[in-house]
Scaffold this motif. Structure first.
Motif: not given
Lengths: 698, 101, 537, 514, 175
Positions: C219-225, C530-537
């Motif tokens: 996904p991108d930084m915002a967690g969008h695939f 971390a940022t990318m994963l953070g988008a999925f909290h």
């Protein structure tokens, strides 16, 4: 001030630069000594020279900070160690009164001990290591006191532990030092786990490791941070329940004991508490006070019955550290710090005198071919004649320890005891136990140190009783100047001169609700009574045990703390380890092999083909071997053995048997009989169709 | 019962007899006889069903080919049986089981 | 041809050279291999390192990208399937490649003592070298899988041909275990390929072009695939066997890579493999091969299934904690030095899992650094065990006492290595373990309960227990040897052996004091993760 | 009047037109006849005359197949809907022809086969006859035609099995083969007779066929379809018709065994695929995959596939006889192939074609290797291969490649074949989300792990351990050369390039001329 | 019930009965002759189904060719010197049960599949039977017809080879 490049160094204060140079120089010394010490005939003079230099530097730093007004301090210089997640983790020098004083103390005492060691260790083949380790230790300790944040402090904290490990185990060929060094390190590690947990929470909450803003909101996390830091400090400063490593640590060379396990390293915990205590939660402080007072009393009781000259001092150290911790807990942090400094001098001195005694005895033993435990006070006595200088120095130290007027102990101890009374007064009720224990401990302190003096220096020499010849006393060597000089200097340091030059009887003006000016004098009197009592009781040498054996052992074996730990922690842990190893082999790996075996054994027949042999050999036999192998019963705890035999073996065997039997019964399809093939084929089709019908029509 | 049913039932019966022979008789020759029965059962089906689909003659053609193929089969099979007899001095299938796991 | 393909090509060329050299020329074979591994290291530092020196803040900062069209399968109505020869490196793979190129010359040099079938040995070693490097720098999942599987075979033979008494058992166990883990990766890999398209190629060719490119699967930084095909097997929300398909895939991959790490309870191949393998093979196994598992979890499990990773991070953390404690506890009662070290490896690799599970930059940094540090330390540890088994062919801990007097130089290296492994500050192990701890507690925000990180701290206590017990047993006391071997062979290290130890211990000390040297390279990558994963909290 | 009311001259014209489609086969048949003549006339004096003729006719045949490459959409099914000459069958013919070439060469190289009796001529003749049968199997599109083609393969096969009559095992294998085979084909025939009874036609594409089956109801049709599928299963060696495989593979001459392990399987799968393609097309709405006959067929095939994989792999684990082990492995491989067939929703047929191509190389090579070891070194059991690698490193290397490929691991073609299977499986799953496919794939994966054990055992036995046998033959001659040659495609398709072939095969799925 | 009908039923019974006795017969020679009866019965039934050409073929090829081979086989393999060339059973119970189960399944198919719904028309097929067979052979079934000839050729070669004695066998027998 933040350093970004080397050129920034030019703007740094000279004392700070010098302070930073001290650990670096010492570390360099360690490397040089470790690598080339052996070729430099041990490198003792190099080490002494180096430490002399650092002592001068340390003194300079101390002096400049001491004369600087509080408001211009601290001098703080830091640089980025590394970056993590955009936050930088820093290292730096934090110079204020406390750290300046500690630096001076550590370098100074280390230097004295080095001088003393010159003759003490002169004949040891491994002495280059000794000098190297000492330098490493000093470097780590200096780093610890100068650290500007808790992480850096932890780094050096651990290095101090390493140096201590190496020094305790210096005589590694012997059993006792080997065990003691291991014990010291592991016990410290357990406490360090607390320190690490604290660091984790601090990072998570504050994102930095400086103690500046710590405990600002006093929420639950802060309380836990405090408790975890306390645990770390208790480990290093040998407080309950971690004190059991310190008496054993006496297995190292005596100067090491004096330096590390009395004067410097063990106060690291106190130093840490001094740094963070001011803003701590009251409940933790109370806990601290209780633990400190309790440990002080426990250790003092244990010191009463020891026969080993160094063990008395070791318990005494634990006891004094307890008083300091209590002092911080009750809010008398300044006096605790004062006591820390004073204690460093007199306890170091006491150990050095003990070292001198042991050293002299060893020499005499060698000359007179006598063999007895040179550390057992029961075989000493009357040594004041053989080494008068040592005796005089000892008197100063002992007086300081007992808290007699004109000596440093008097100044700090009354502060601590008054603080404890004030604390009890504030809280009331049960809290009076704290000052009670502390006072009792200081009374006992006077008693046991007097006992030691009497047994070692007074009366008649009892070496003959241990089989030494008549020429034994005559064989005593003269006290070496290299030994004498440190003793004299430390003795001077144990008087009032350094601490309160103007008023030798400076009495603590502690904020006690009831102003009782006579209290300090009462404490001194109590100490005197203790000394006199000891003098009376031991006037004829060591006493046979008249007490109940259990009560005696309670003291002698320090409340059975060691065996209890063995029973409750060490052995269960090792048993758990063995159990897990068995489970790993039989259950987890066993399951894997069982599955493999099941797959491979399918249709196993009596006529073993080569392939089955191969399978057996590679997958089944290993299990069988393990199961069949006779087990060393003695090394297994009974429970483990039982579990292993009754449960796991049977499980494995049982499952394997069932599988094999099933395999035999099924036989196998490819029997070579054509008609059976056809039968199976038709059955297969019918079965398949029936299954399908069952699935789709029910 | 209609003729068709009789045909089919007889065919089924012969088929089962064939299977029975193949599965239960020790003698290879008997097993081959069983196979002949199976083929004849099939043929009977073909022929019987052909009366149902009388516009064509596919069933009978199939039966015709089967008869030829059966002959070929029997030729090969008996050649092999004779070979086995020479080697083993028996044609009992269940005694010939050296090839197995 | 870019830097990375040259890095892969070096061992391959050496492999060809080894194959065509006569098998009698043992000396030459050895030198060729050593030279190739050294060249590889030189190439890495001369050509690859410079391009990593200035970090940018870009997300998923892959550099030295080399992309070659390789395979294009026509799948009819479904579309096209594209496989690329796609190499690239980010901070994480950079660190692991560095570890590989540093450890391999040591392994090659240690392997000089192999006398049996030298040619085959070095050929397999070079093959292994190439596939390990390939694993770390392949960005195309297919290519990664090829290298991943390809490590198995050389390793199998290297354990099985030059190992100890039960080497065949160990080799087969190793192979079966790891294969079991990796076959399911195949299933997921193919499913993933059908769930993501290559945007550029799709636009260019006008038909959906499915891809194995992992960059397109992230996904991108915002967690969008951005490239996910709606309604495909592993698209968000689809289910498989009644479970969320992506979660299922995450766990399947996790198990696959956990076997390689290895994490408890799928670790039992490791002690066997280590005990039976010869010293250089143990070194390579512990130092590099295990890292592929950690790398896989980070890059693939968490990289491609971040939402599942974030949601189920507790289980990963738990696995890490259990590995840490269990490995350490079992190590305590091992009698064979190598088995002890093997279990300590399990314990130390547990930190990697814990660090990853924290989802925190510090934890991720710590995890990657821990992989590097464990690589260095475990290499030294197995060399230490090798020194003894070279001399007496006996690794029973209790058979030795007082080695310090006999082998002082050896003891110095042992001491440094043991303490580094225990996580003593000033040596490399400390920084990474500390970072993992710091990160894991921070992971509370990410669903990792505090007790997991607290209990994990006990791991370092246990580490001290088993290392110090071993050290006391073997090195303290008067010298004696009671084993079956020849005690008189126990002499101090020779120059050749010191050459092996010096670089490793130097690394331990230098990285202990200046962890920033390594951390600077992965800073961006870990932060990006971390940022990318953070988008999925 | 022509058949079914058509005008006779038209029919004859159509027949005449059909001959153009089988020109290549006519070449082959002519070659067979030529060989017979040669055998009768000069066979005794010129040893190489017949094999050379056979080889020549096969090579010419292969060339002819390529030369007469069929159009993408054949205008009309040949011989009044008896056969379909499409690209699919052409490709399969190439595979079969290649196998036959190898079988001829292997027999020619086999010392034991050559010296055992006075003549080898018949061997090649029967082999050619069998090849003709297999070639027609790939084209057959009529149930009766299928049965006849099948018998055309089976009957020569029985004879070939017994060919080395001096070997007791050969005779036993042939007896088992012939009875089992005749029985299986009898079952199939009985099934066909019923399908005819339901529909009145042998042409699965005829509208009568679909309507007839619908009228008959699902379960009677399923039963008879099961019997018919049993005939296919027999030919490809799948459960529960696999019993002949191990015994025949062990007992037959090794050139025959290597031939049997591949060629009839290729032909069987070709026929099965065409049959299924026609059913799929012909049954139309009635045979919707989620309900009805097609679903049942799918389940039957799935059960056969899974059973074959499991049984083949599990049984192979226990074997020490190399050829027997390979036979069981061939059963397992049939399972993988059947799994491919099941993915008909996607491109299962193309998968099977690719898999068969790879399978040809790896399995043929494995059997040739076994034969070479048997003849030259007398090695029959795997454990006798101990330490072989020290004397014959090339053999060990080749074996490793072949075994790794059979397991399905990179970097070999076997892996790509499995990968292709998964690609098709998952894209089939994307179409209809049938959990059966997923289960099947998981079973394939598990079996890969199990199979690793015995495949690897061969390689590891060669490499590990000390030699039992002291003298080893030199790895020289034609067979070793062929072996080396056959590992090249295994690597080539495994790592270097495989997309061209896969893309090419995609275009070749069986043409259904409705 | 017409004569044809009675004859038809008689053939049915004869075939079934002969088959049954064949199945349980222990004597191989008897079995071979019983097969002869079955084949004849089937040939007769072909006539009732309008397949005259087939019936003749059955008699000629099967009875005349195949059966001869069978009897040769029996005589060559059975131990003729012993008076009773007998054989016995294996797997009797499972075999019988299996056969019964299959029979039940087939009866189910016959009843349930609807093949009985439309009666057969044997008269229609019986008319110019030979002509129709001839045309079909050379048109619809031309290819199978040709292929079968090749098959027969191949099988002939193979079977001849298998039955022929080789040199070594002769030597073996001589010794």
């Amino acid at each position: 001030m933040q350093l970004h490049s080397l050129s920034d160094l030019s703007q740094v204060h000279l004392p700070v630069l010098l302070a930073a140079a001290v650990p670096l120089l010492l570390l360099l010394g360690f490397v040089v000594l470790a690598a080339w010490g052996r070729r430099m005939n041990g490198g003792g003079w190099l080490a002494v020279g180096l430490h002399g230099l650092t002592a001068l530097m340390g003194f300079f730093v101390f002096w400049t900070t001491f004369n600087e007004s509080e408001e211009f301090l601290p001098w703080h210089v830091s640089f980025e160690w590394f970056q993590i997640g955009g936050k930088s983790i820093e290292m730096g020098i934090w110079l204020d009164h406390k750290s300046g004083m500690m630096l001076g103390l550590v370098t100074g005492i280390t230097f004295l001990v080095h001088v003393f060691s010159l003759s003490y260790i002169a004949h040891d083949a491994m002495r280059h290591r000794y000098w190297g380790y000492l330098s490493l230790f000093a470097a780590a300790m200096c780093g610890l006191v100068l650290a500007d944040n808790l992480l850096m402090m932890f780094v050096f904290w651990e290095l101090v532990g390493l140096a201590s490990y190496l020094l305790i185990g210096f005589w590694f060929q012997e059993k006792l030092p080997a065990m003691a060094s291991q014990k010291a390190f592991i016990v410290n590690r357990i406490a360090d786990a607390g320190f690490i947990m604290a660091l984790m929470m601090i990072w998570s909450k504050y994102g930095a490791f400086h103690w500046g803003g710590l405990f600002a909101d006093g929420d639950t996390t802060d309380v836990w941070i405090g408790i975890c830091l306390l645990v770390g400090a208790l480990g290093k400063s040998a407080q309950f329940p971690f004190q059991l490593w310190l008496p054993d640590a006496m297995a190292g060379p005596t100067p090491v004991s004096s330096l590390i396990h009395a004067a410097t390293m063990v106060v690291a915990g106190v130093y840490l508490l001094l740094r963070i205590a001011p803003s701590m939660d009251a409940s933790i402080l109370t806990l601290m006070a209780c633990i400190g007072a309790g440990t002080a009393l426990m250790a003092a009781v244990s010191a009463l019955t020891q026969t080993d000259i160094k063990r008395v001092l070791a318990y005494s150290t634990v006891s004094q550290l307890g008083l300091m911790v209590m002092g911080i807990g009750v809010g008398a942090a300044n006096y605790a710090f004062l006591h820390l400094i004073g204690h460093a001098f007199f306890k170091c001195g006491l150990f050095l005198t003990a070292g001198a005694v042991i050293h002299h005895l060893h020499h005499a033993q060698e000359k007179a071919h006598a063999h007895f435990d040179a550390q057992d006070m029961r075989f000493m006595g009357g040594l004041r004649r053989q080494m008068p200088l040592v005796f005089v120095a000892w008197l100063c130290f002992a007086a300081a320890l007992s808290g007699l007027p004109l000596f440093s102990g008097f100044l700090s101890k009354d502060g601590l005891l008054l603080g404890a009374i004030g604390f009890a007064d504030r809280i009331g009720g049960w809290a009076w136990i704290v000052p009670g224990a502390a006072i009792l401990a200081s009374f006992l302190t006077a008693f046991y140190i007097a006992r030691q003096g009497i047994l070692v220096f007074m009366g008649r020499n009892r070496a003959q009783g241990a089989g030494a010849g008549l020429d034994f006393l005559a064989a005593f060597p003269k006290t070496d100047l290299r030994m004498a000089l440190p003793l004299v200097l430390l003795a001077l340091g144990s008087t009032w001169l350094l601490f309160s030059p103007g008023n030798p009887l400076h009495v603590a003006r502690y904020a006690v609700a009831i102003e009782v000016p006579w209290l300090p004098w009462a404490f001194a009197g109590l100490a005197l009574i203790g000394i006199l009592a000891a003098g009376y009781l031991y006037r004829k040498g060591p006493l046979p045990n008249r007490l109940n054996q259990f009560v005696f052992d309670l003291s002698f074996r320090h409340f059975f703390l060691d065996p209890l730990t063995q029973r409750l922690i060490v052995r269960p842990l090792l048993a758990l380890s063995r159990l897990l190893a068995l489970i790993d082999h039989y259950v987890i790996d066993g399951a894997v092999r069982l599955v493999a075996g099941l797959i491979l054994r399918k249709g196993h027949r009596a006529s073993l083909s080569e392939a089955t042999d191969w399978v057996d050999h590679h997958l089944i036999d290993p299990v069988a071997d393990e199961v069949m192998r006779p087990r060393e019963q003695h090394s297994l705890s009974r429970a483990t053995a039982w579990l292993d035999q009754k449960l796991i073996d049977r499980l494995v065997n049982g499952v394997a048997t069932v599988v094999m039997r099933a395999g035999k019964r099924v036989g196998h399809l490819q029997s070579g009989k054509l008609q059976l093939y056809i039968l199976y084929t038709l059955l297969g089709i019918l079965l398949l169709l029936l299954t399908l019908m069952y699935i789709f029509t029910g | 019962m209609s003729a068709m049913e009789l045909y089919l039932t007889l065919s089924a019966f012969l088929f089962c007899l064939g299977v029975f022979l193949v599965v239960t008789r020790r003698n290879a020759v008997m097993a081959l006889l069983g196979i002949e029965l199976i083929l004849n059962a099939a043929n009977l089906n073909f022929v019987a069903f052909n009366t149902k689909y009388a516009h064509g003659i596919d069933g009978q053609m199939a039966a015709l080919f089967v008869i030829v193929l059966a002959a070929a089969e029997v030729a090969v099979a008996f050649a092999i049986v004779l070979n086995v007899y020479q080697r083993y001095k028996t044609v009992n299938i269940d005694e010939i089981d050296t090839l197995k796991d | 041809m870019g830097s990375l393909s040259i890095l892969l090509l070096l061992p391959f060329v050496a492999l060809l050279a080894v194959l065509f050299l006569p098998s009698g020329k043992k000396g030459l074979l050895r030198q060729v291999t050593l030279l190739a591994t050294l060249l590889q290291a030189v190439w890495f530092f001369a050509s690859i390192l410079p391009s990593f020196q200035n970090s940018t803040a870009a997300f998923m900062d892959f550099r030295l990208v080399e992309k070659l069209q390789w395979i294009r399968l026509d799948l009819g109505n479904t579309g096209l399937l594209n496989i690329e020869f796609h190499l690239a490196m980010d901070g994480i793979s950079f660190i692991l490649v560095m570890l590989t190129v540093l450890v391999l010359p040591i392994v090659a040099y240690k392997s000089f003592e192999v006398e049996k079938r030298v040619k085959v040995y070095f050929a397999l070693l070079l093959l292994l070298d190439m596939s390990m490097l390939g694993c770390f720098i392949a960005v195309d999942f297919f290519l990664f899988y090829l290298f991943y599987e390809f490590m198995l075979l050389p390793m199998f033979f290297l354990i099985g041909m030059w190992g100890g008494a039960r080497r065949e058992y160990a080799a087969i166990k190793f192979f079966l275990y790891t294969l079991f883990g990796s076959v399911f990766v195949l299933l997921i890999m193919v499913g993933l390929a059908f769930s993501f398209t290559d945007p550029l190629l799709t636009a260019e060719l006008g038909r959906p072009v499915y891809t194995f490119n992992m960059l397109h699967m992230m996904p991108d930084m915002a967690g969008h695939f951005a490239n996910m095909v709606q309604g495909s097997i592993f698209s968000t929300g689809s289910d498989l066997f009644g479970m969320d398909a992506r979660t299922l895939a995450f766990f399947v991959l996790l198990i696959g890579f956990a076997i390689k790490v290895p994490a408890v309870p799928v670790h039992t191949w490791l002690p066997d493999a280590h005990v039976e393998a010869s010293t250089p093979i143990s070194v390579i196994l512990a130092a590099v091969l295990l890292k592929v598992g950690g790398y896989g979890i980070l890059r693939i499990c968490y990289g491609l299934f971040p939402e599942a990773g974030v949601h189920y991070t507790f289980w990963v953390g738990l696995m890490g904690m259990v590995s840490i404690l269990y490995g350490a506890l079992v190590a305590m009662s091992q009698k064979d030095l190598k088995a002890m070290i093997a279990y300590s490896s399990i314990s130390h690799m547990g930190f990697v899992l814990l660090g990853i599970a924290s989802l925190d930059p510090a934890g991720l940094d710590g995890a990657v650094l821990q992989m590097f540090n464990h690589g260095v330390v475990s290499a030294a540890l197995f060399l230490i065990a090798g020194v003894l088994s070279d001399r007496t062919h006996d690794r029973e801990i209790t058979h030795y006492t007082g080695l310090w007097t006999k082998m002082p130089r050896y003891t110095v290296f042992v001491l440094i290595t043991f303490f580094a492994s225990m996580g003593l500050p000033g040596l490399n192990g400390f920084v990474s373990e500390m970072l993992v701890f710091l990160g894991s507690f921070k992971g509370i925000e990410n669903g990792l309960p505090a007790w997991i990180s607290f209990l994990s701290v006990l791991g370092i206590v246990f580490a001290a227990v088993y290392f110090l017990r071993t050290f006391r047993q073997m090195f303290f006391g008067e010298f004696s040897y009671v084993g079956t071997g020849d005690g008189s062979t126990l002499t101090d290290l020779k120059t050749k052996e010191i050459i092996l130890f010096v670089p490793l211990t130097a690394l331990m000390i230098v990285l202990g004091i200046f962890p920033g040297l390594l951390l600077q390279f992965m800073e961006t990558a870990a932060a990006g993760y971390a940022t990318m994963l953070g988008a999925f909290h | 009047m022509g058949p079914a009311g058509t005008y006779l001259p038209d029919t004859l014209l159509s027949l005449q037109g059909s001959v153009g489609g089988i020109l290549a086969e006519l070449v082959l048949i002519a070659g067979l006849l030529l060989a017979i003549v040669l055998e009768i006339t000069v066979g005794k004096r010129l040893r190489h005359a017949v094999p050379l003729a056979a080889l020549g006719s096969l090579v010419v045949y292969l060339a002819a197949v390529v030369l007469f490459w069929p159009p993408a959409r054949p205008a009309d099914a040949g011989f009044l809907h008896m056969i379909e000459v499409d690209r699919f069958s052409a490709y399969m013919k190439l595979l079969i022809g290649f196998c036959s070439v190898l079988a001829v060469v292997a027999a020619q190289q086999s010392v034991k086969l050559r010296i055992h009796s006075k003549g080898m001529g018949e061997y090649y003749l029967v082999l050619l006859g069998m090849t003709v049968g297999m070639v027609f199997m790939t084209m057959a599109r009529n149930l009766l035609m299928m049965y006849i083609a099948l018998e055309m393969v089976s009957l020569p096969a029985y004879a070939l099995t017994a060919y080395a009559r001096m070997k007791q095992k050969g005779a036993e294998a042939a007896l088992k083969y012939v009875i089992y085979g005749c029985f299986a084909s009898g079952l199939m025939l009985y099934g066909i007779s019923w399908l005819y009874g339901f529909t009145g036609t042998f042409d699965p594409l005829s509208p009568l066929f679909a309507s007839g089956l619908e009228a008959a109801g699902i379960w009677p049709v399923t039963l008879m379809m099961a019997l018919v599928l049993g005939g296919f299963a027999f030919k490809v060696g799948a459960l529960p018709f696999h019993f002949w495989m191990p015994d025949v593979m062990e007992g037959a001459p090794h050139s025959v065994a290597s031939f049997f392990s591949v060629a009839p399987k290729v032909a069987g799968f070709a026929m099965l695929i065409r049959f299924l393609a026609m059913l799929q097309h012909g049954l139309g709405a009635e045979g919707q995959p989620q309900t009805g006959v097609l679903r049942n067929i799918g389940w039957i095939l799935a059960a056969m596939a899974m059973g074959s994989m499991l049984l083949g792999n599990l049984a192979a684990l226990r074997q020490d006889n190399f050829r027997r082990m390979l036979a069981y492995s061939a059963i397992a491989q049939a399972g993988y192939l059947l799994a491919g067939v099941l993915m008909w929703q996607a491109e299962g047929f193309a998968v099977v074609m690719f898999y068969l191509t790879v399978y040809l190389f790896m399995n043929m090579a494995a059997f040739l290797l076994a034969g070479w070891l048997e003849e030259e070194a007398g090695i029959v059991r795997i454990k006798d291969m101990k330490g072989l690698s020290s004397s014959l490193p090339w053999v060990a290397g080749i074996t490793t490649v072949i075994m790794v490929s059979l397991t399905g691991l990179p970097p070999t073609a076997g892996f790509i074949a499995k990968l292709r299977l998964f690609l098709a499986g998952l894209s089939s799953y994307q179409v209809d989300a049938d959990p059966l496919i997923m289960v099947l794939l998981v079973v394939v994966l598990l079996n890969t792990v199990i199979s690793l054990f015995y495949y690897l055992r061969v390689a590891s036995t060669m490499v590990f351990g000390n030699p039992v046998i002291k003298t080893w033959p030199a790895f020289r001659g034609l067979i070793p050369l062929i072996l080396v040659g056959m590992t090249i495609p295994l690597i080539w398709f495994g790592i270097i390039s495989f997309d061209q072939l896969i893309n090419f095969l995609r275009e070749l799925s069986p043409f259904v001329n409705g | 019930m017409t004569m044809t009908n009675i004859l038809f039923h008689a053939f049915i019974l004869l075939t079934a009965g002969a088959g049954f006795v064949l199945a349980i017969s222990r004597n191989i020679v008897y079995a071979a002759f019983l097969l002869f009866v079955v084949l004849l019965g089937v040939a007769g039934l072909y006539i009732f189904a309008g397949a005259e050409f087939l019936a003749v073929s059955q008699v000629i090829v099967y009875v005349g060719g195949t059966l001869i081979v069978v009897i040769f086989g029996v005589m060559l393999t059975a131990k003729m010197r012993e008076m009773k060339p007998q054989t016995d059973f294996v797997n009797l119970v499972p075999g019988a049960m299996l056969a019964a189960a299959i029979f039940m399944a087939l009866l189910f198919v016959i009843r349930e599949s609807g093949v009985l719904s439309s009666p057969g028309n044997s008269a229609a097929i019986a008319s110019d039977n030979v002509h129709r067979v001839g045309v079909a052979t050379l048109t619809d079934y031309l290819l199978p017809f040709e292929l079968v000839s090749i098959l027969l050729l191949t099988v002939l070669i193979g079977a001849a080879y298998l039955s022929r004695k080789t040199k070594i066998e002769k030597e073996e027998q001589a010794t």
